[in-house]
Scaffold this motif. Structure first.
Motif, mmCIF file in Angstrom:
data_model
loop_
_atom_site.group_PDB
_atom_site.id
_atom_site.type_symbol
_atom_site.label_atom_id
_atom_site.label_comp_id
_atom_site.label_asym_id
_atom_site.label_seq_id
_atom_site.Cartn_x
_atom_site.Cartn_y
_atom_site.Cartn_z
ATOM 1 N N TYR A 34 41.387 38.283 34.861
ATOM 2 C CA TYR A 34 41.716 39.892 34.815
ATOM 3 C C TYR A 34 42.113 40.492 33.626
ATOM 4 N N VAL A 35 43.035 39.782 32.985
ATOM 5 C CA VAL A 35 43.531 40.413 31.798
ATOM 6 C C VAL A 35 42.664 40.669 30.512
ATOM 7 N N ALA A 36 41.724 39.669 30.791
ATOM 8 C CA ALA A 36 40.575 39.673 29.682
ATOM 9 C C ALA A 36 39.499 40.417 29.844
ATOM 10 N N PHE A 37 39.018 40.594 31.297
ATOM 11 C CA PHE A 37 37.891 41.446 31.600
ATOM 12 C C PHE A 37 38.143 42.593 32.403
ATOM 13 N N ALA A 38 39.267 43.045 32.980
ATOM 14 C CA ALA A 38 39.520 44.046 33.981
ATOM 15 C C ALA A 38 39.407 45.420 33.228
ATOM 16 N N PRO A 39 38.488 46.391 33.451
ATOM 17 C CA PRO A 39 38.537 47.541 32.343
ATOM 18 C C PRO A 39 39.636 48.587 32.979
ATOM 19 N N HIS A 40 40.386 48.336 34.224
ATOM 20 C CA HIS A 40 41.402 49.358 34.468
ATOM 21 C C HIS A 40 42.128 48.549 35.457
ATOM 22 N N TRP A 41 43.640 48.914 35.491
ATOM 23 C CA TRP A 41 44.732 48.336 35.955
ATOM 24 C C TRP A 41 44.436 48.364 37.574
ATOM 25 N N ALA A 42 43.690 49.078 38.363
ATOM 26 C CA ALA A 42 43.402 49.176 39.562
ATOM 27 C C ALA A 42 42.802 47.895 40.277
ATOM 28 N N PHE A 43 41.773 47.171 39.226
ATOM 29 C CA PHE A 43 41.256 46.037 39.584
ATOM 30 C C PHE A 43 42.219 44.898 39.924
ATOM 31 N N PHE A 44 43.340 44.827 39.197
ATOM 32 C CA PHE A 44 44.455 43.861 39.536
ATOM 33 C C PHE A 44 44.727 43.820 40.798
ATOM 34 N N LEU A 45 44.586 44.913 41.664
ATOM 35 C CA LEU A 45 44.953 44.804 43.197
ATOM 36 C C LEU A 45 43.998 43.748 43.944
ATOM 37 N N LEU A 46 42.954 43.140 43.140
ATOM 38 C CA LEU A 46 42.240 42.453 43.919
ATOM 39 C C LEU A 46 42.842 40.677 43.782
ATOM 40 N N LEU A 47 43.652 40.821 42.788
ATOM 41 C CA LEU A 47 44.114 39.449 42.527
ATOM 42 C C LEU A 47 44.929 38.673 43.795
ATOM 43 N N PRO A 48 45.593 39.578 44.670
ATOM 44 C CA PRO A 48 46.180 38.817 45.761
ATOM 45 C C PRO A 48 44.995 38.089 46.878
ATOM 46 N N VAL A 49 43.860 38.825 46.743
ATOM 47 C CA VAL A 49 42.656 38.287 47.388
ATOM 48 C C VAL A 49 42.303 37.008 46.914
ATOM 49 N N HIS A 50 42.155 36.782 45.506
ATOM 50 C CA HIS A 50 41.829 35.577 45.191
ATOM 51 C C HIS A 50 43.009 34.454 45.238
ATOM 52 N N PHE A 51 44.248 35.002 45.399
ATOM 53 C CA PHE A 51 45.408 33.896 45.390
ATOM 54 C C PHE A 51 45.195 33.258 47.030
ATOM 55 N N LEU A 52 44.982 34.186 48.029
ATOM 56 C CA LEU A 52 44.821 33.954 49.239
ATOM 57 C C LEU A 52 43.585 33.702 49.914
ATOM 58 N N MET A 53 42.606 33.408 49.245
ATOM 59 C CA MET A 53 41.170 33.571 49.761
ATOM 60 C C MET A 53 41.081 32.823 50.997
ATOM 61 N N GLY A 54 41.449 31.670 50.952
ATOM 62 C CA GLY A 54 41.114 30.759 52.204
ATOM 63 C C GLY A 54 41.789 31.267 53.336
ATOM 64 N N PRO A 55 43.016 31.570 53.664
ATOM 65 C CA PRO A 55 43.613 32.328 54.696
ATOM 66 C C PRO A 55 43.234 33.686 54.973
ATOM 67 N N ILE A 56 42.662 34.354 54.270
ATOM 68 C CA ILE A 56 42.179 35.457 54.393
ATOM 69 C C ILE A 56 40.804 35.524 55.182
ATOM 70 N N HIS A 57 39.980 34.502 54.625
ATOM 71 C CA HIS A 57 38.611 34.212 55.446
ATOM 72 C C HIS A 57 39.111 33.898 56.725
ATOM 73 N N GLY A 58 39.948 32.864 57.026
ATOM 74 C CA GLY A 58 40.581 32.341 58.497
ATOM 75 C C GLY A 58 40.962 33.569 59.339
ATOM 76 N N ALA A 59 41.643 34.745 58.666
ATOM 77 C CA ALA A 59 42.232 35.558 59.414
ATOM 78 C C ALA A 59 41.288 36.401 59.758
ATOM 79 N N ILE A 60 40.003 36.847 59.076
ATOM 80 C CA ILE A 60 39.167 37.590 59.440
ATOM 81 C C ILE A 60 38.071 37.156 60.578
ATOM 82 N N VAL A 61 37.905 35.635 60.525
ATOM 83 C CA VAL A 61 37.233 35.066 61.388
ATOM 84 C C VAL A 61 38.016 35.142 62.713
#
Length: 282
Positions: free
Chosen positions: A148-175
């Motif tokens: 994200y440091v290399a490719f994010a064009p705006h700071w707002a995209f860094f808000l997606l990082l927690p989703v990357h960090f917790l991807m598996g549990p997030i999928h489980g929570a949704i389902v």
């Protein structure tokens, strides 16, 4: 103003991580490890084991613990013994924290699953020691952040990082939350499972929970003409390529929950057991 080319790397990275992670969760952890809906040779089992680690990264889930927890979920679906039913909790976060507690106890072998759940599960202790370590999880977090440091064009995209960090549990929570609270029912199961359209596409068929809880061993979670299970298409492709053997689906024990629905168990490579299924449609 952001151009489409400037956001493309982040969008592609996020979608590959999201769908790669959910594909490994539904194909390997859920349908193979927990239910044994098809059979893999040992080399292919190890291949998907490794792919699960690579796609889940910092949120890697140990297949053995995932399978035991999921079998308990089917046996006690939406009762007080269900490890992740939304009907025991006021919100998805509290549900997932309780799920995490039981999952961690299974990983650390402080909690033993019931004997009927202890049929074959894929294991790879050497990989689990690395993948489940704090060092590995931190390394993945650093890699995601550097991308994200290399490719994010705006700071707002860094808000997606927690989703990357917790991807598996997030999928489980949704389902587990949405799939047992919202949507429609095709079958008269004793739990509160639901089918959720169109969000099932986001989870590659996992949100056909009512269909799945009625036909616990069916690799195709779609049951009606307007329903589509993308992950089943991938499984069929694996079958056509000779990677997966769908004729060997079944379970190693003939256990049912109170609703008369089968509780899954995976098949060891080279081992075959088939269980007949019945259903009652609404």
């Amino acid at each position: 103003m952001l151009s489409s080319s400037s956001v493309l790397p982040i969008v592609c990275f996020f979608l590959v991580h999201w769908w790669g992670s959910v594909l490994m969760q539904t194909i390997f952890l859920h349908r193979y490890a927990s239910h044994g809906m098809f059979r893999l040779s040992r080399p292919w089992e190890r291949t998907f084991y490794l792919l699960t680690y690579l796609f889940q990264g910092s949120s890697y889930l140990v297949p053995r613990a995932y399978a035991y927890l999921h079998r308990a979920h089917h046996a006690y679906s939406d009762t007080e013994k269900d490890p992740h039913t939304p009907h025991r909790f006021s919100n998805a976060l509290s549900m997932m924290l309780e799920t995490k507690r039981e999952y961690a106890a299974l990983v650390q072998e402080k909690l033993q699953p019931e004997a009927r759940f202890q049929t074959y599960v894929p294991t790879w202790p050497a990989l689990d020691r690395v993948a489940d370590s704090t060092e590995s999880r931190v390394a993945w977090v650093v890699l995601y952040t550097l991308f994200y440091v290399a490719f994010a064009p705006h700071w707002a995209f860094f808000l997606l990082l927690p989703v990357h960090f917790l991807m598996g549990p997030i999928h489980g929570a949704i389902v587990n939350w949405a799939g047992h609270k919202y949507g429609y029912r095709n079958f008269a199961t004793r739990d509160q499972s639901r089918n959720v359209l169109p969000w099932d596409v986001v989870t590659l068929g996992e949100l056909f929970q009512n269909n799945h809880h009625r036909h616990g061993q069916a690799p195709n979670f779609a049951q009606r003409a307007f329903e589509w299970d993308p992950a089943y298409g991938f499984i069929r492709l694996l079958g056509m390529l000779g990677i997966a053997d769908l004729s060997a689906k079944g379970q190693l024990q003939n256990e049912e929950n109170e609703a008369g629905e089968p509780v899954g168990g995976a098949l060891a490579p080279g081992q075959i057991a088939v269980v007949a299924e019945t259903s009652v449609a609404l």
